[in-house]
Enzyme design. Structure first.
Site, PDB file in Angstrom:
ATOM      1  N   VAL A 425      37.248  -9.752  34.043  1.00  0.00           N
ATOM      2  CA  VAL A 425      38.589  -9.578  34.611  1.00  0.00           C
ATOM      3  C   VAL A 425      39.555  -9.772  33.452  1.00  0.00           C
ATOM      4  O   VAL A 425      39.606 -10.845  32.849  1.00  0.00           O
ATOM      5  CB  VAL A 425      38.852 -10.581  35.742  1.00  0.00           C
ATOM      6  CG1 VAL A 425      40.297 -10.483  36.213  1.00  0.00           C
ATOM      7  CG2 VAL A 425      37.909 -10.317  36.914  1.00  0.00           C
ATOM      8  N   SER A 426      40.304  -8.731  33.141  1.00  0.00           N
ATOM      9  CA  SER A 426      41.121  -8.715  31.924  1.00  0.00           C
ATOM     10  C   SER A 426      42.289  -9.677  32.012  1.00  0.00           C
ATOM     11  O   SER A 426      42.631 -10.188  33.089  1.00  0.00           O
ATOM     12  CB  SER A 426      41.639  -7.298  31.660  1.00  0.00           C
ATOM     13  OG  SER A 426      40.570  -6.395  31.515  1.00  0.00           O
TER      14      SER A 426
END
Length: 801
Positions: A425-426
């Site tokens: 998850v950036s």
């Protein structure tokens, strides 16, 4: 054990009552085993009551945070110890309240005196307190023990089994006696790797059962500490014609006292395995609502029930195998290292399940504020999405602080067999920036390549109730995880599909006229034709595009068959695993001490000759010879973010561009490049030139320091290569560089289908990919005619990535 409600404590302290006074032996043991660090230390006293221990710790030199959930206790402590300095009296329920009042940098000592037996979720609280200890510090638990406590008061004492559980997972444990009280000194992180274990063999021919997965209003999962010494979920065998959901509801009530309606029980997965050779079928039943008070109606089977944080499930010790697999079925990834089993997810019509701690709300708003203040989320829809979508529920294996980090931290959720990250998850700012530049409107239909759930749900929030998101990933595990998290905490407007995202969305899910926007969430060496073909005219595609090994999130707008770049953002993502995954041609030097990486795909030199394996010796011999240096005269200050713009300029304008990577310390090699770092380079016939920065000014303050870009070159053609590279730096300095790091000039970039003839391309520097042709037009750059792609020669060494 007994848990006493807050109103009873309020009355206890309000009536002037207290507890056993702090004894001299306790003071001596504290001084011996938890002395104040040199220069002072910070202590946390949990369940401080009227403050006697906190006052003592302050008196010996600690700065003390003393917490209790009773207003009357805190009031008495403040009154009775009004003259004590170096401390804070905090009204805080350590089990339920947001711990924002606690010291962010941790503690040198944490004490729990005469309070541990009264805690309900003991395992969770001790684990959380352990995470707040500074390195080498101690958690001290002072508690009555059963053997020294009258029978009528043993509910406030610990037996040996409870003490064993309390001490499990700590690096060191010291047990001392303080006039009949157990004085426990626990050090090191409270981590006991989770291990799935079986019970004793069964005598049946087959086993069927149901397990209830229940969470509280903070999103924590209910687990019971069985008399077998392992954690289990509520559940058991089916009875007669009883269905699995009914069995889970019945067992929940019988084992925990909690009551659920049959309509709130949803079978989400069927697990198939065996126990000691006996086939076993287990239904995972998600309970979405319940009433009642947690109890322990079957004390012969369970010692107690507790709610556990999901991120702590990796270090809770032994868990019954079906329970561990059931937890993984609802939250894939929270229990690591599980043995294989057949799992059959069921498309159940399960509603979202609410619940999050107050701390999550505070941290989410803080993260949103950081992103907004950084200028990454200027629009109200994206701001509202950041404030609303529960990011932590899409990364349940991460603690809240990691999930809501507002900086550059991405939460890695999956690794390959080499340990490389392949799903994450950036960073929130980057997700916001990419969504902003999609320029979405209410009701938009959006394609996302690379799933995870959170980014898709942000987009779903932005496009509103009439919008829709199709998210595609090639990894079945990622898709299963995404679907579960969207079911648990989603809006219902995201469809997760298992497929190779480079091939686009399945045809039935592509809207007539194409997607209004598309976003790719992994590094792309190429631009897949499907992404252009499935995009509406005028729609925007945002993708992390690799150019010479340097990645930028580029926002493209479709105009016919051409994509026009509108914005560049410096970024980095996990790599593609699907149809477009590729290897990077490399030339190893000095037995792998150095590597030349040809990120464009073709190993070429200035004269167009392929570098074959046999030519390594020539490069190595050149690097052993004299070095030619050219100072560019171009300098930079302490902020080196200039470099990213220069790298991209060099990578897209210099024929024969490559990257020289050092895998050894600078003093062990000849390049001066830091270990595991790389430098822009170009190669010739047994010759090489590369760019580094050399410090030319030093000072006490950052603004007093300065570096200059210098070219190092080796080999007969080294001087010519160095001049070419230096000229590139000077041209970038004149035409592209800006004093404001955020305002470097970007190229005009267009992406054309592969096979587009040269005479139909705009004039500029051409970078050919397999499926497209990129044309760069930099400011001040001499006009160049397009040049055909140069293909790899024979003898190329490749490296999987």
């Amino acid at each position: 054990m007994t848990y006493i409600a807050r109103d009873q404590w309020e009355q206890h302290y309000g009536d002037g009552k207290g507890w056993r006074q702090l004894g001299e032996r306790e003071r001596e043991l504290l001084a011996e085993h938890a002395p104040v660090p040199d220069g002072g230390g910070r202590a946390l006293d949990v369940g401080c009551g009227t403050g006697e221990l906190a006052a003592h710790l302050a008196g010996v030199g600690y700065t003390v945070d003393a917490v209790d959930f009773s207003d009357s206790a805190i009031a008495r402590a403040q009154e009775e110890h009004a003259g004590i300095e170096g401390g804070r009296w905090l009204r805080l329920d350590i089990e339920r309240d947001d711990p924002a009042l606690l010291h962010e940098e941790g503690y040198d000592l944490i004490t729990l005196r005469l309070v541990y037996p009264f805690m309900r979720d003991r395992g969770r609280i001790v684990h959380g307190l352990g995470e707040r200890l500074r390195d080498g510090s101690a958690l001290v638990v002072i508690t009555p023990v059963v053997e020294n406590t009258p029978e009528e008061r043993r509910h406030i004492a610990l037996d040996e089994d409870e003490i064993t559980l309390l001490c499990a997972g700590w690096e060191t444990v010291e047990r001392l006696d303080a006039d009949g009280l157990a004085f426990l000194v626990l050090r090191g992180p409270c981590h006991l790797d989770t291990r799935a274990v079986e019970k004793r063999p069964t005598t049946g021919h087959a086993l069927t059962g149901a397990l209830a997965v229940v969470t509280d209003d903070a999103g924590r999962v209910l687990l019971g500490r069985s008399r077998r010494g392992m954690l289990e979920l509520p559940g058991g065998k089916t009875t007669g014609p009883e269905d699995f959901a009914g069995a889970a509801v019945r067992e929940l009530a019988e084992e925990t006292g909690l009551v659920a309606e049959r309509s709130d029980a949803h079978v989400v997965t069927m697990l198939v395995d065996d126990s000691h050779g006996v086939p076993r079928l287990t239904a995972v039943v998600r309970i979405t609502a319940w009433t009642g008070s947690l109890a322990n109606p079957e004390p012969k089977l369970f010692s107690r029930w507790e709610f556990y944080d999901l991120h702590a499930l990796a270090c809770v010790g032994e868990v019954f195998v079906p329970a561990a697999r059931a937890l993984d079925a609802v939250w894939p990834g929270v229990v690591p290292g599980l043995p294989p089993a057949a799992s059959y997810p069921i498309a159940a019509d399960q509603p979202p399940v609410p619940g999050e701690p107050a701390e999550a709300t505070r941290l989410r708003l803080a993260m949103a504020r950081t992103v907004i203040d950084g200028g990454w989320a200027p629009s109200e829809p994206v701001q509202a999405a950041l404030r609303s979508v529960p990011r932590h529920r899409f990364v349940p294996e991460a603690d809240l602080a990691a999930a809501y980090d507002g900086g550059d931290r991405a939460v890695v959720t999956r690794y390959d067999e080499t340990g490389a990250a392949i799903s994450s998850v950036s960073a929130a700012w980057l997700q916001a920036d990419m969504i902003e530049h999609l320029c979405l409107k209410p009701g938009s239909i959006v394609f996302e390549a690379g799933s995870g759930g959170y980014n898709a749900e942000l987009i779903a929030h932005v496009v509103g109730p009439d919008g829709r998101v199709v998210t595609v990933d090639i990894d079945p595990w990622v898709v299963r995880r995404t679907r579960r998290f969207l079911t648990e905490a989603g809006s219902g407007r995201v469809t997760a599909v298992e497929a190779d995202a480079a091939l686009g969305a399945p045809a039935p899910l592509v809207p007539r006229g194409g997607f209004d926007g598309s976003v790719i969430t992994y590094n792309c060496w190429d631009v897949a034709p499907a992404w252009r073909e499935q995009l509406a005219e005028g729609g925007r595609l945002v993708l992390p595009l690799e150019m010479g090994g340097y990645t930028r999130a580029v926002t493209f707008e479709r105009r016919g068959q051409v994509l026009h770049a509108r914005r560049f953002t410096h970024c980095g993502f996990v790599r593609d695993q699907g149809h477009q995954a590729r290897t990077i041609p490399v030339v190893p030097l000095f037995d792998g001490g150095l590597t030349l990486r040809f990120e464009h795909g073709a190993i070429t030199v200035g004269v167009g000759v392929a570098v074959a394996i046999a030519e390594r010796a020539g490069l190595e011999e050149a690097l052993r010879g004299p070095r030619h240096e050219v100072a560019t005269g171009v300098t930079m200050g302490a902020t080196r973010s200039y470099f990213g713009s220069l790298q991209l300029y060099a990578a897209t304008t210099l024929p024969g561009f490559c990257r020289l990577v050092a895998h050894q310390d600078p003093d062990e090699g000849v390049t001066g490049i830091a270990k595991d770092r790389d430098a822009p380079a170009i190669v010739g016939d047994a010759s090489l030139a590369y760019l580094i920065h050399v410090q030319t000014k030093d000072g006490d303050l950052p603004q007093d320091k300065e570096w200059e870009w210098v070219v190092h070159a080796y080999g007969e053609q080294g001087p010519a290569l160095a001049e070419r590279l230096a000229a590139t730096v000077r041209a970038w300095d004149r035409h592209v560089r800006a004093d404001d790091n955020d305002r470097h000039a970007d190229p005009v970039l267009t992406v054309h289908p592969a096979g587009t003839p040269d005479d139909l391309l705009p004039v500029g520097d051409v970078l050919d990919k397999e499926h497209c042709r990129l044309v760069f037009r930099w400011p001040g750059r001499d006009v160049l005619l397009p040049r055909p792609a140069e293909r790899p020669g024979s003898g190329v060494v490749t490296e999987g990535v």
